[in-house]
Design an enzyme around this catalytic site. Structure first.
Site, PDB file in Angstrom:
ATOM      1  N   GLY A 265       0.026  71.233   4.871  1.00  0.00           N
ATOM      2  CA  GLY A 265      -0.394  70.803   3.533  1.00  0.00           C
ATOM      3  C   GLY A 265       0.039  69.378   3.237  1.00  0.00           C
ATOM      4  O   GLY A 265       1.134  68.953   3.607  1.00  0.00           O
TER       5      GLY A 265
ATOM      6  N   GLU B 284       2.997  67.043   3.967  1.00  0.00           N
ATOM      7  CA  GLU B 284       2.969  66.735   5.404  1.00  0.00           C
ATOM      8  C   GLU B 284       3.908  67.666   6.153  1.00  0.00           C
ATOM      9  O   GLU B 284       4.744  67.241   6.941  1.00  0.00           O
ATOM     10  CB  GLU B 284       3.341  65.263   5.669  1.00  0.00           C
ATOM     11  CG  GLU B 284       2.423  64.299   4.952  1.00  0.00           C
ATOM     12  CD  GLU B 284       2.449  62.909   5.569  1.00  0.00           C
ATOM     13  OE1 GLU B 284       2.157  62.800   6.772  1.00  0.00           O
ATOM     14  OE2 GLU B 284       2.750  61.948   4.845  1.00  0.00           O
ATOM     15  N   HIS B 285       3.791  68.935   5.853  1.00  0.00           N
ATOM     16  CA  HIS B 285       4.535  69.944   6.604  1.00  0.00           C
ATOM     17  C   HIS B 285       3.821  71.287   6.411  1.00  0.00           C
ATOM     18  O   HIS B 285       2.915  71.413   5.574  1.00  0.00           O
ATOM     19  CB  HIS B 285       5.989  70.028   6.139  1.00  0.00           C
ATOM     20  CG  HIS B 285       6.150  70.377   4.693  1.00  0.00           C
ATOM     21  ND1 HIS B 285       6.662  69.496   3.757  1.00  0.00           N
ATOM     22  CD2 HIS B 285       5.846  71.502   3.997  1.00  0.00           C
ATOM     23  CE1 HIS B 285       6.674  70.069   2.578  1.00  0.00           C
ATOM     24  NE2 HIS B 285       6.170  71.284   2.695  1.00  0.00           N
ATOM     25  N   ALA B 286       4.222  72.268   7.223  1.00  0.00           N
ATOM     26  CA  ALA B 286       3.743  73.641   7.060  1.00  0.00           C
ATOM     27  C   ALA B 286       4.970  74.531   6.897  1.00  0.00           C
ATOM     28  O   ALA B 286       6.104  74.100   7.147  1.00  0.00           O
ATOM     29  CB  ALA B 286       2.912  74.075   8.265  1.00  0.00           C
TER      30      ALA B 286
END
Lengths: 285, 285, 285, 285, 285, 285
Positions: E246, E199-201
């Site tokens: 992602g 839950e981050h890029a």
């Protein structure tokens, strides 16, 4: 609050009883004698058969138009807080238990519960909670041989068995302990626990079912009486004559069901519509 | 040390070869052409058939008199370091592998290994290490249908199968994919891994074997050729014609073997003596 | 019994000690200082290296001629009752434990036991029973970082790890906690418990091994010292410099070994002969 | 070969019977009536008690001197092909089964088998194969209550039990169904399958044993009679009076044994030497 | 019933459609174009974004004041009978399935179902039910090599693999089959099935993901397109370029995810806010 | 919508607050201070105690008359969307979590959640979410010995334990580490995970609970304070004095709970009504 909120496009049969707090949306079509309890929400498009009951707070919510029409057939019942998504069929006589969230269609007379809802039993032909009659123990008391059941022509058989430290044996003789000479056999295995199989009757074919590994349950229905049998022993078998509606479910993960059939496969020989089956069964009775 | 220690009461046939370091005790009776290797100990009472071979260090040790007579039948072979207790029969053509400690009688042509010794294979009818021929893959390449084997009349069948997320199906039709109409079926299950079943032939009965759960191995023998088949898929079946010696073993813990038989049970119909089977098979061939 | 039974064709080096009750067969060729204990049976063709020891009752039994020559290399030892089949090599320094039945060749310095015999350890470079040195706990006491081992250039690394109810993390940084920048990685998995992998050294390639699931053991050997490391934690890694003989074994069923290599694959870069490795390692030392 | 190879330093009692092919090494000291079978190898230092029996091919092989003295106590028996390493004690009356490879000392009357050898039973006080008497079924037939056994004062108890779908209950009342008021209890758990516990008697302490999870076996011995009890049901208990030699073994992986003791712990109260126990038991009898 | 019960303190944007049977409580603040179906209950404090949909009978019930504010972000949808407790955030574009009982906050575009609700998928960037596209089989058909996906820059890789009875091998070469040279690796393991990771890029870091044991699912999102990949084979890898959002979830109990990263860890390099990610992704596109 | 739909036959106490959108059916009888939230549906026959709270959308739906009366005792709370079937008792102080579907009666102070609802905890005597206080770790820090708890007279004990590779031991001495001499013991085992046992207090009997296998949780309540203890180690025990309300639940599948009781069984000695227990406990305090 003095009257129910019923959309002008809704159609109701005679003798319907809608609680003032209920909401009946556009394109809902009800049969006769339907009971709609407090706080019930029914959105259309939805077709409701005769004598259906919606208990307090139950919701029929197609949501998006693309989910399509909901069909609640005659004599079905939604208990308190039950939820039915769009595009599904709740077949005749089925029961949706309190709080159940129905995401798949429900077959005739099935009882579903949970979130997501699964079949937990079948409504018996007489009063009571379900079909969970452990019939096999009754057979056990008789040694080998067949006993009759409440379902017309259906018999439960205990086959000879030899238990031995070097391995066990169970034997069936065609025309003797098995009541016909088979033209074929088939094996059913790898069935997920939530699956329901069968849900059809045969016009002329006889069947003899043995669960040779694990366990499963078979519901047999002659159109008037319905009974559930637990097959969990390879020395117990169930005979289904023609014009018997059969359902198999509650397969254990390792279940292997062996079925002997008196006829070769013929798709024309299957009756897959429960209403048609009922008609034919009535004629025969 | 210039000569083997051979007890006066021992009886030897012609052409025997006993190593000088070996010890052959009282009441040993050898056939012709027996080979006894270095360091071998053979205590009597013991009867040894023609052409048996005892490799280095093997021991036939009845020990206490109450254990009784040992019988090593013709063409049997004890490999290096093998140990055989009293009271046992090592049947014709059997092989006891190196280091095996034999505590139970060994059937014809079996290969045993381990401590305690277990059957690990059968001596094939031609050269090679054993019977472990994975015949099934050969069938797999043919879709459904039957293929012949090296054993007279024995055929391997691939039955139709439907795999489906909702459960799988495998089907056999009597007189079509199954080469006869059965008079009975039996299920074999709960067989301990070390057990050997079968070890007989039928005079007139045909059999059709399907392992419907788990796996087992079947050895088929026509008196001249012997082949082993792994049954580990309910869509594979093995047909055994009359006058075929059959053995089932290597049962997995969850194996359920379904057998269709062309005749009702008749104990007179069984041939349980391998030598008699060989005679009858020769007459037919 | 006044003398050992030694075949005229046997050749013995100087300082050999053969027990009078032993049997030494044809085509046995012994080096110097071999000790053959009581009751030992050695059949030829067999080549025995210097200083080998055969304890009481051990058997080297090629049996059938087709099994071929046995080679027992220098400093190997067969303990009481051990059995070695034909056609095998018991490599230098290996130990066959009491009662073991050897059916596969044994690599250098390996210790085998059981029936059939399996590798259970490696003879360490110093006195003691085996290589089972649980080195990892030593690292554990040091938090993260590397510690040296008894094997030249081999280091054991503890990598940072974060344990968390939502899932765990283990991290390696190339050029920092991992002592080189890798050109490739490979994963080894599905290794049967009895398998031995590796058994080679690299001329120039460095390796960094992490067992990311399950566990395995790694033996590292610099030609002089040998040590065994248990990898059972993905936060523990083993660095092997070039010219280190490496063996991996005792894989658990679920083991996944992650290996980083400093070079791309080049078959010419592998040293697969232990004697050659010893020479190269000596030159470097 | 006209005589056994017996080392001059060996000492033999009266009535010994050594087979001519056997080898008896230096520093072997035998009692009276020892029987040494064909091909047996006994290396010293080794002390062999009266009436011991060594069957064909058995090996007592201390090997390296550092392994130390072997002691085979009176009435012990090594069956064919058994191997005993140095430094061990095979206690009185023990039996080493055919092919067993003994790597740990064997307690009195134990029966060991396998490679490596494990205890598989205890020699009963009368003829027969072992102690595996499934005594519990005998109790089962009596409902609750106690039954006597062949071992003096030892009683087997069936306690009340209530089975219920909501959970089961098993109850014991001190001074009523439990024959004494306990001063302490202890729980034994996490016992590896190969472990043997107990092997002692108490001078004054009474014990009441219940296996509350999994199963284990208890051998009770009054110096004259010995019996083995399988505890695999928390409604079955075993009472051991003072001066009973008790052994627990064959623990399942999940076994939890609950023991009530009539006295607080007192190390002086334990009798750990079997010979001393026998003397005290004889005095009491 | 002529009008919805809307509390005077509620604030509504333009174009909202509230069914007359719905109840909107104090301190509810709606954006534009919100649709509130029949029987819906929304208690405040609650903030609702533009274009949210509440189907029939859904309930947003903070209950006690201490549970705090509920936030339903733009484009979220609550299906029939869904229940959301107080204090939670239903992020933009998320879908709460019929009857789901939400007890934890829901991330952007996630689909939740059940009681308690769990993430069962992600809303894809185009029409359809979810993200369950089994992309890997597509790769399988291409042997080794990379294939592009619908998500910008994301590629799916099939790495060479050698399967062998002695163990399997899967290999990656950095700068060749792996599209960059890593500066670090990390292993993720022991993740509970219900957990969602990632839950981050990343702003600049490239990643290469291989599930080396068990399986997990990865959702990759470039701000416009979103796709889900099942990683269940250590020869399949997923490359994520910088500026890819992602998510990893559906970890099997034994999953071990190996991630190679092109940069050392730098917390400033992470983008953890989905709205910020969307802005940056738009700028790059 | 200007007023709640309240059936004329409904009876309400003082200070009740019913939301205008709620429906209160025939034969509902409320105590004082009851709060009924928006959209709540309460069908009769139903009795509601003082201070009960029904959050938005909760449903009390007896459905068919034969399901019978619903009783919601004082201080119980139904969270948003909770559903309670007919014929059940929600006892005093219980909490039904959001969306829970209650199909069985709920005991005093229990917290239930899910579909079907199960007990997930107990409301503590002070503020907070439940009773999940892992008290045992506190004991662990004290070695052996007893520590007091917040519940009057209840003590937590750490018993001596010896861990050993050959098996482990845990010991209790009556009158020493166990605070009384027991008159009986009982074992509880085979309890389904969803079952709740106990739910009573004793007038004079003392109890000492040890979970000897697996784990379970015990809630102890003195009428004023309530605390939950996890028993997952056979060296941890819980002492309950007379007049302590005890509940055992969260049994693991393999749990075996050993209970020592200071008195023989006497049904008159049990207090099974919580209200009566409260009165007696108050008198004693």
């Amino acid at each position: 609050m003095t009257s129910a909120s019923i959309h002008p496009s809704a159609v109701m049969g005679t003798g319907c009883d809608v609680h003032p707090s209920a909401v009946v949306g556009a394109n809902v079509r009800m049969g006769d004698g339907v009971r709609i309890g407090p706080g019930v929400l029914v959105e259309g498009p939805c077709t409701i058969g005769d004598r259906c009951v919606f208990e307090a707070g139950s919701v029929v919510g197609p949501g998006d138009a693309e989910d399509g029409n909901v069909v609640i057939e005659q004599d079905a019942r939604l208990s308190a807080g039950a939820i039915v998504r769009g595009g599904l069929v709740i077949a005749g006589g089925a029961r949706v238990q309190a709080g159940a969230v129905v995401l798949r269609s429900v077959p005739p007379h099935a009882i579903v519960a949970g979130n997501p809802a699964q079949i937990v039993g079948y409504v018996p032909s007489f009063g009571g909670e379900g079909t969970d009659t452990p019939a096999a123990p009754g057979v056990a008391a008789h040694g080998t041989g067949a006993i009759t059941t409440r379902v017309r022509g259906v018999t439960l058989h205990r086959l000879p068995r030899v238990l031995d430290l070097r391995g066990n044996l169970s034997v069936g003789e065609f025309g003797r302990s098995v009541p016909f000479a088979p033209k074929r056999y088939f094996l059913v295995f790898g069935v997920p626990n939530a699956e329901i199989r069968g849900e059809h009757a045969h016009r002329t074919c006889k069947q003899f079912l043995v669960c040779v590994n694990g366990s499963c349950s078979v519901v047999a229905d002659d159109g008037r009486h319905r009974e559930e049998f637990v097959l969990d022993d390879s020395a117990i078998a169930l005979y289904l004559p023609p014009l018997t509606w059969g359902i198999q479910y509650k397969y254990s993960a390792d279940a292997v069901l062996l079925v002997f059939a008196s006829e070769f496969y013929d798709s024309a020989e299957y009756i897959r519509d429960y209403a048609e089956f009922r008609r034919l069964a009535e004629m025969q009775a």
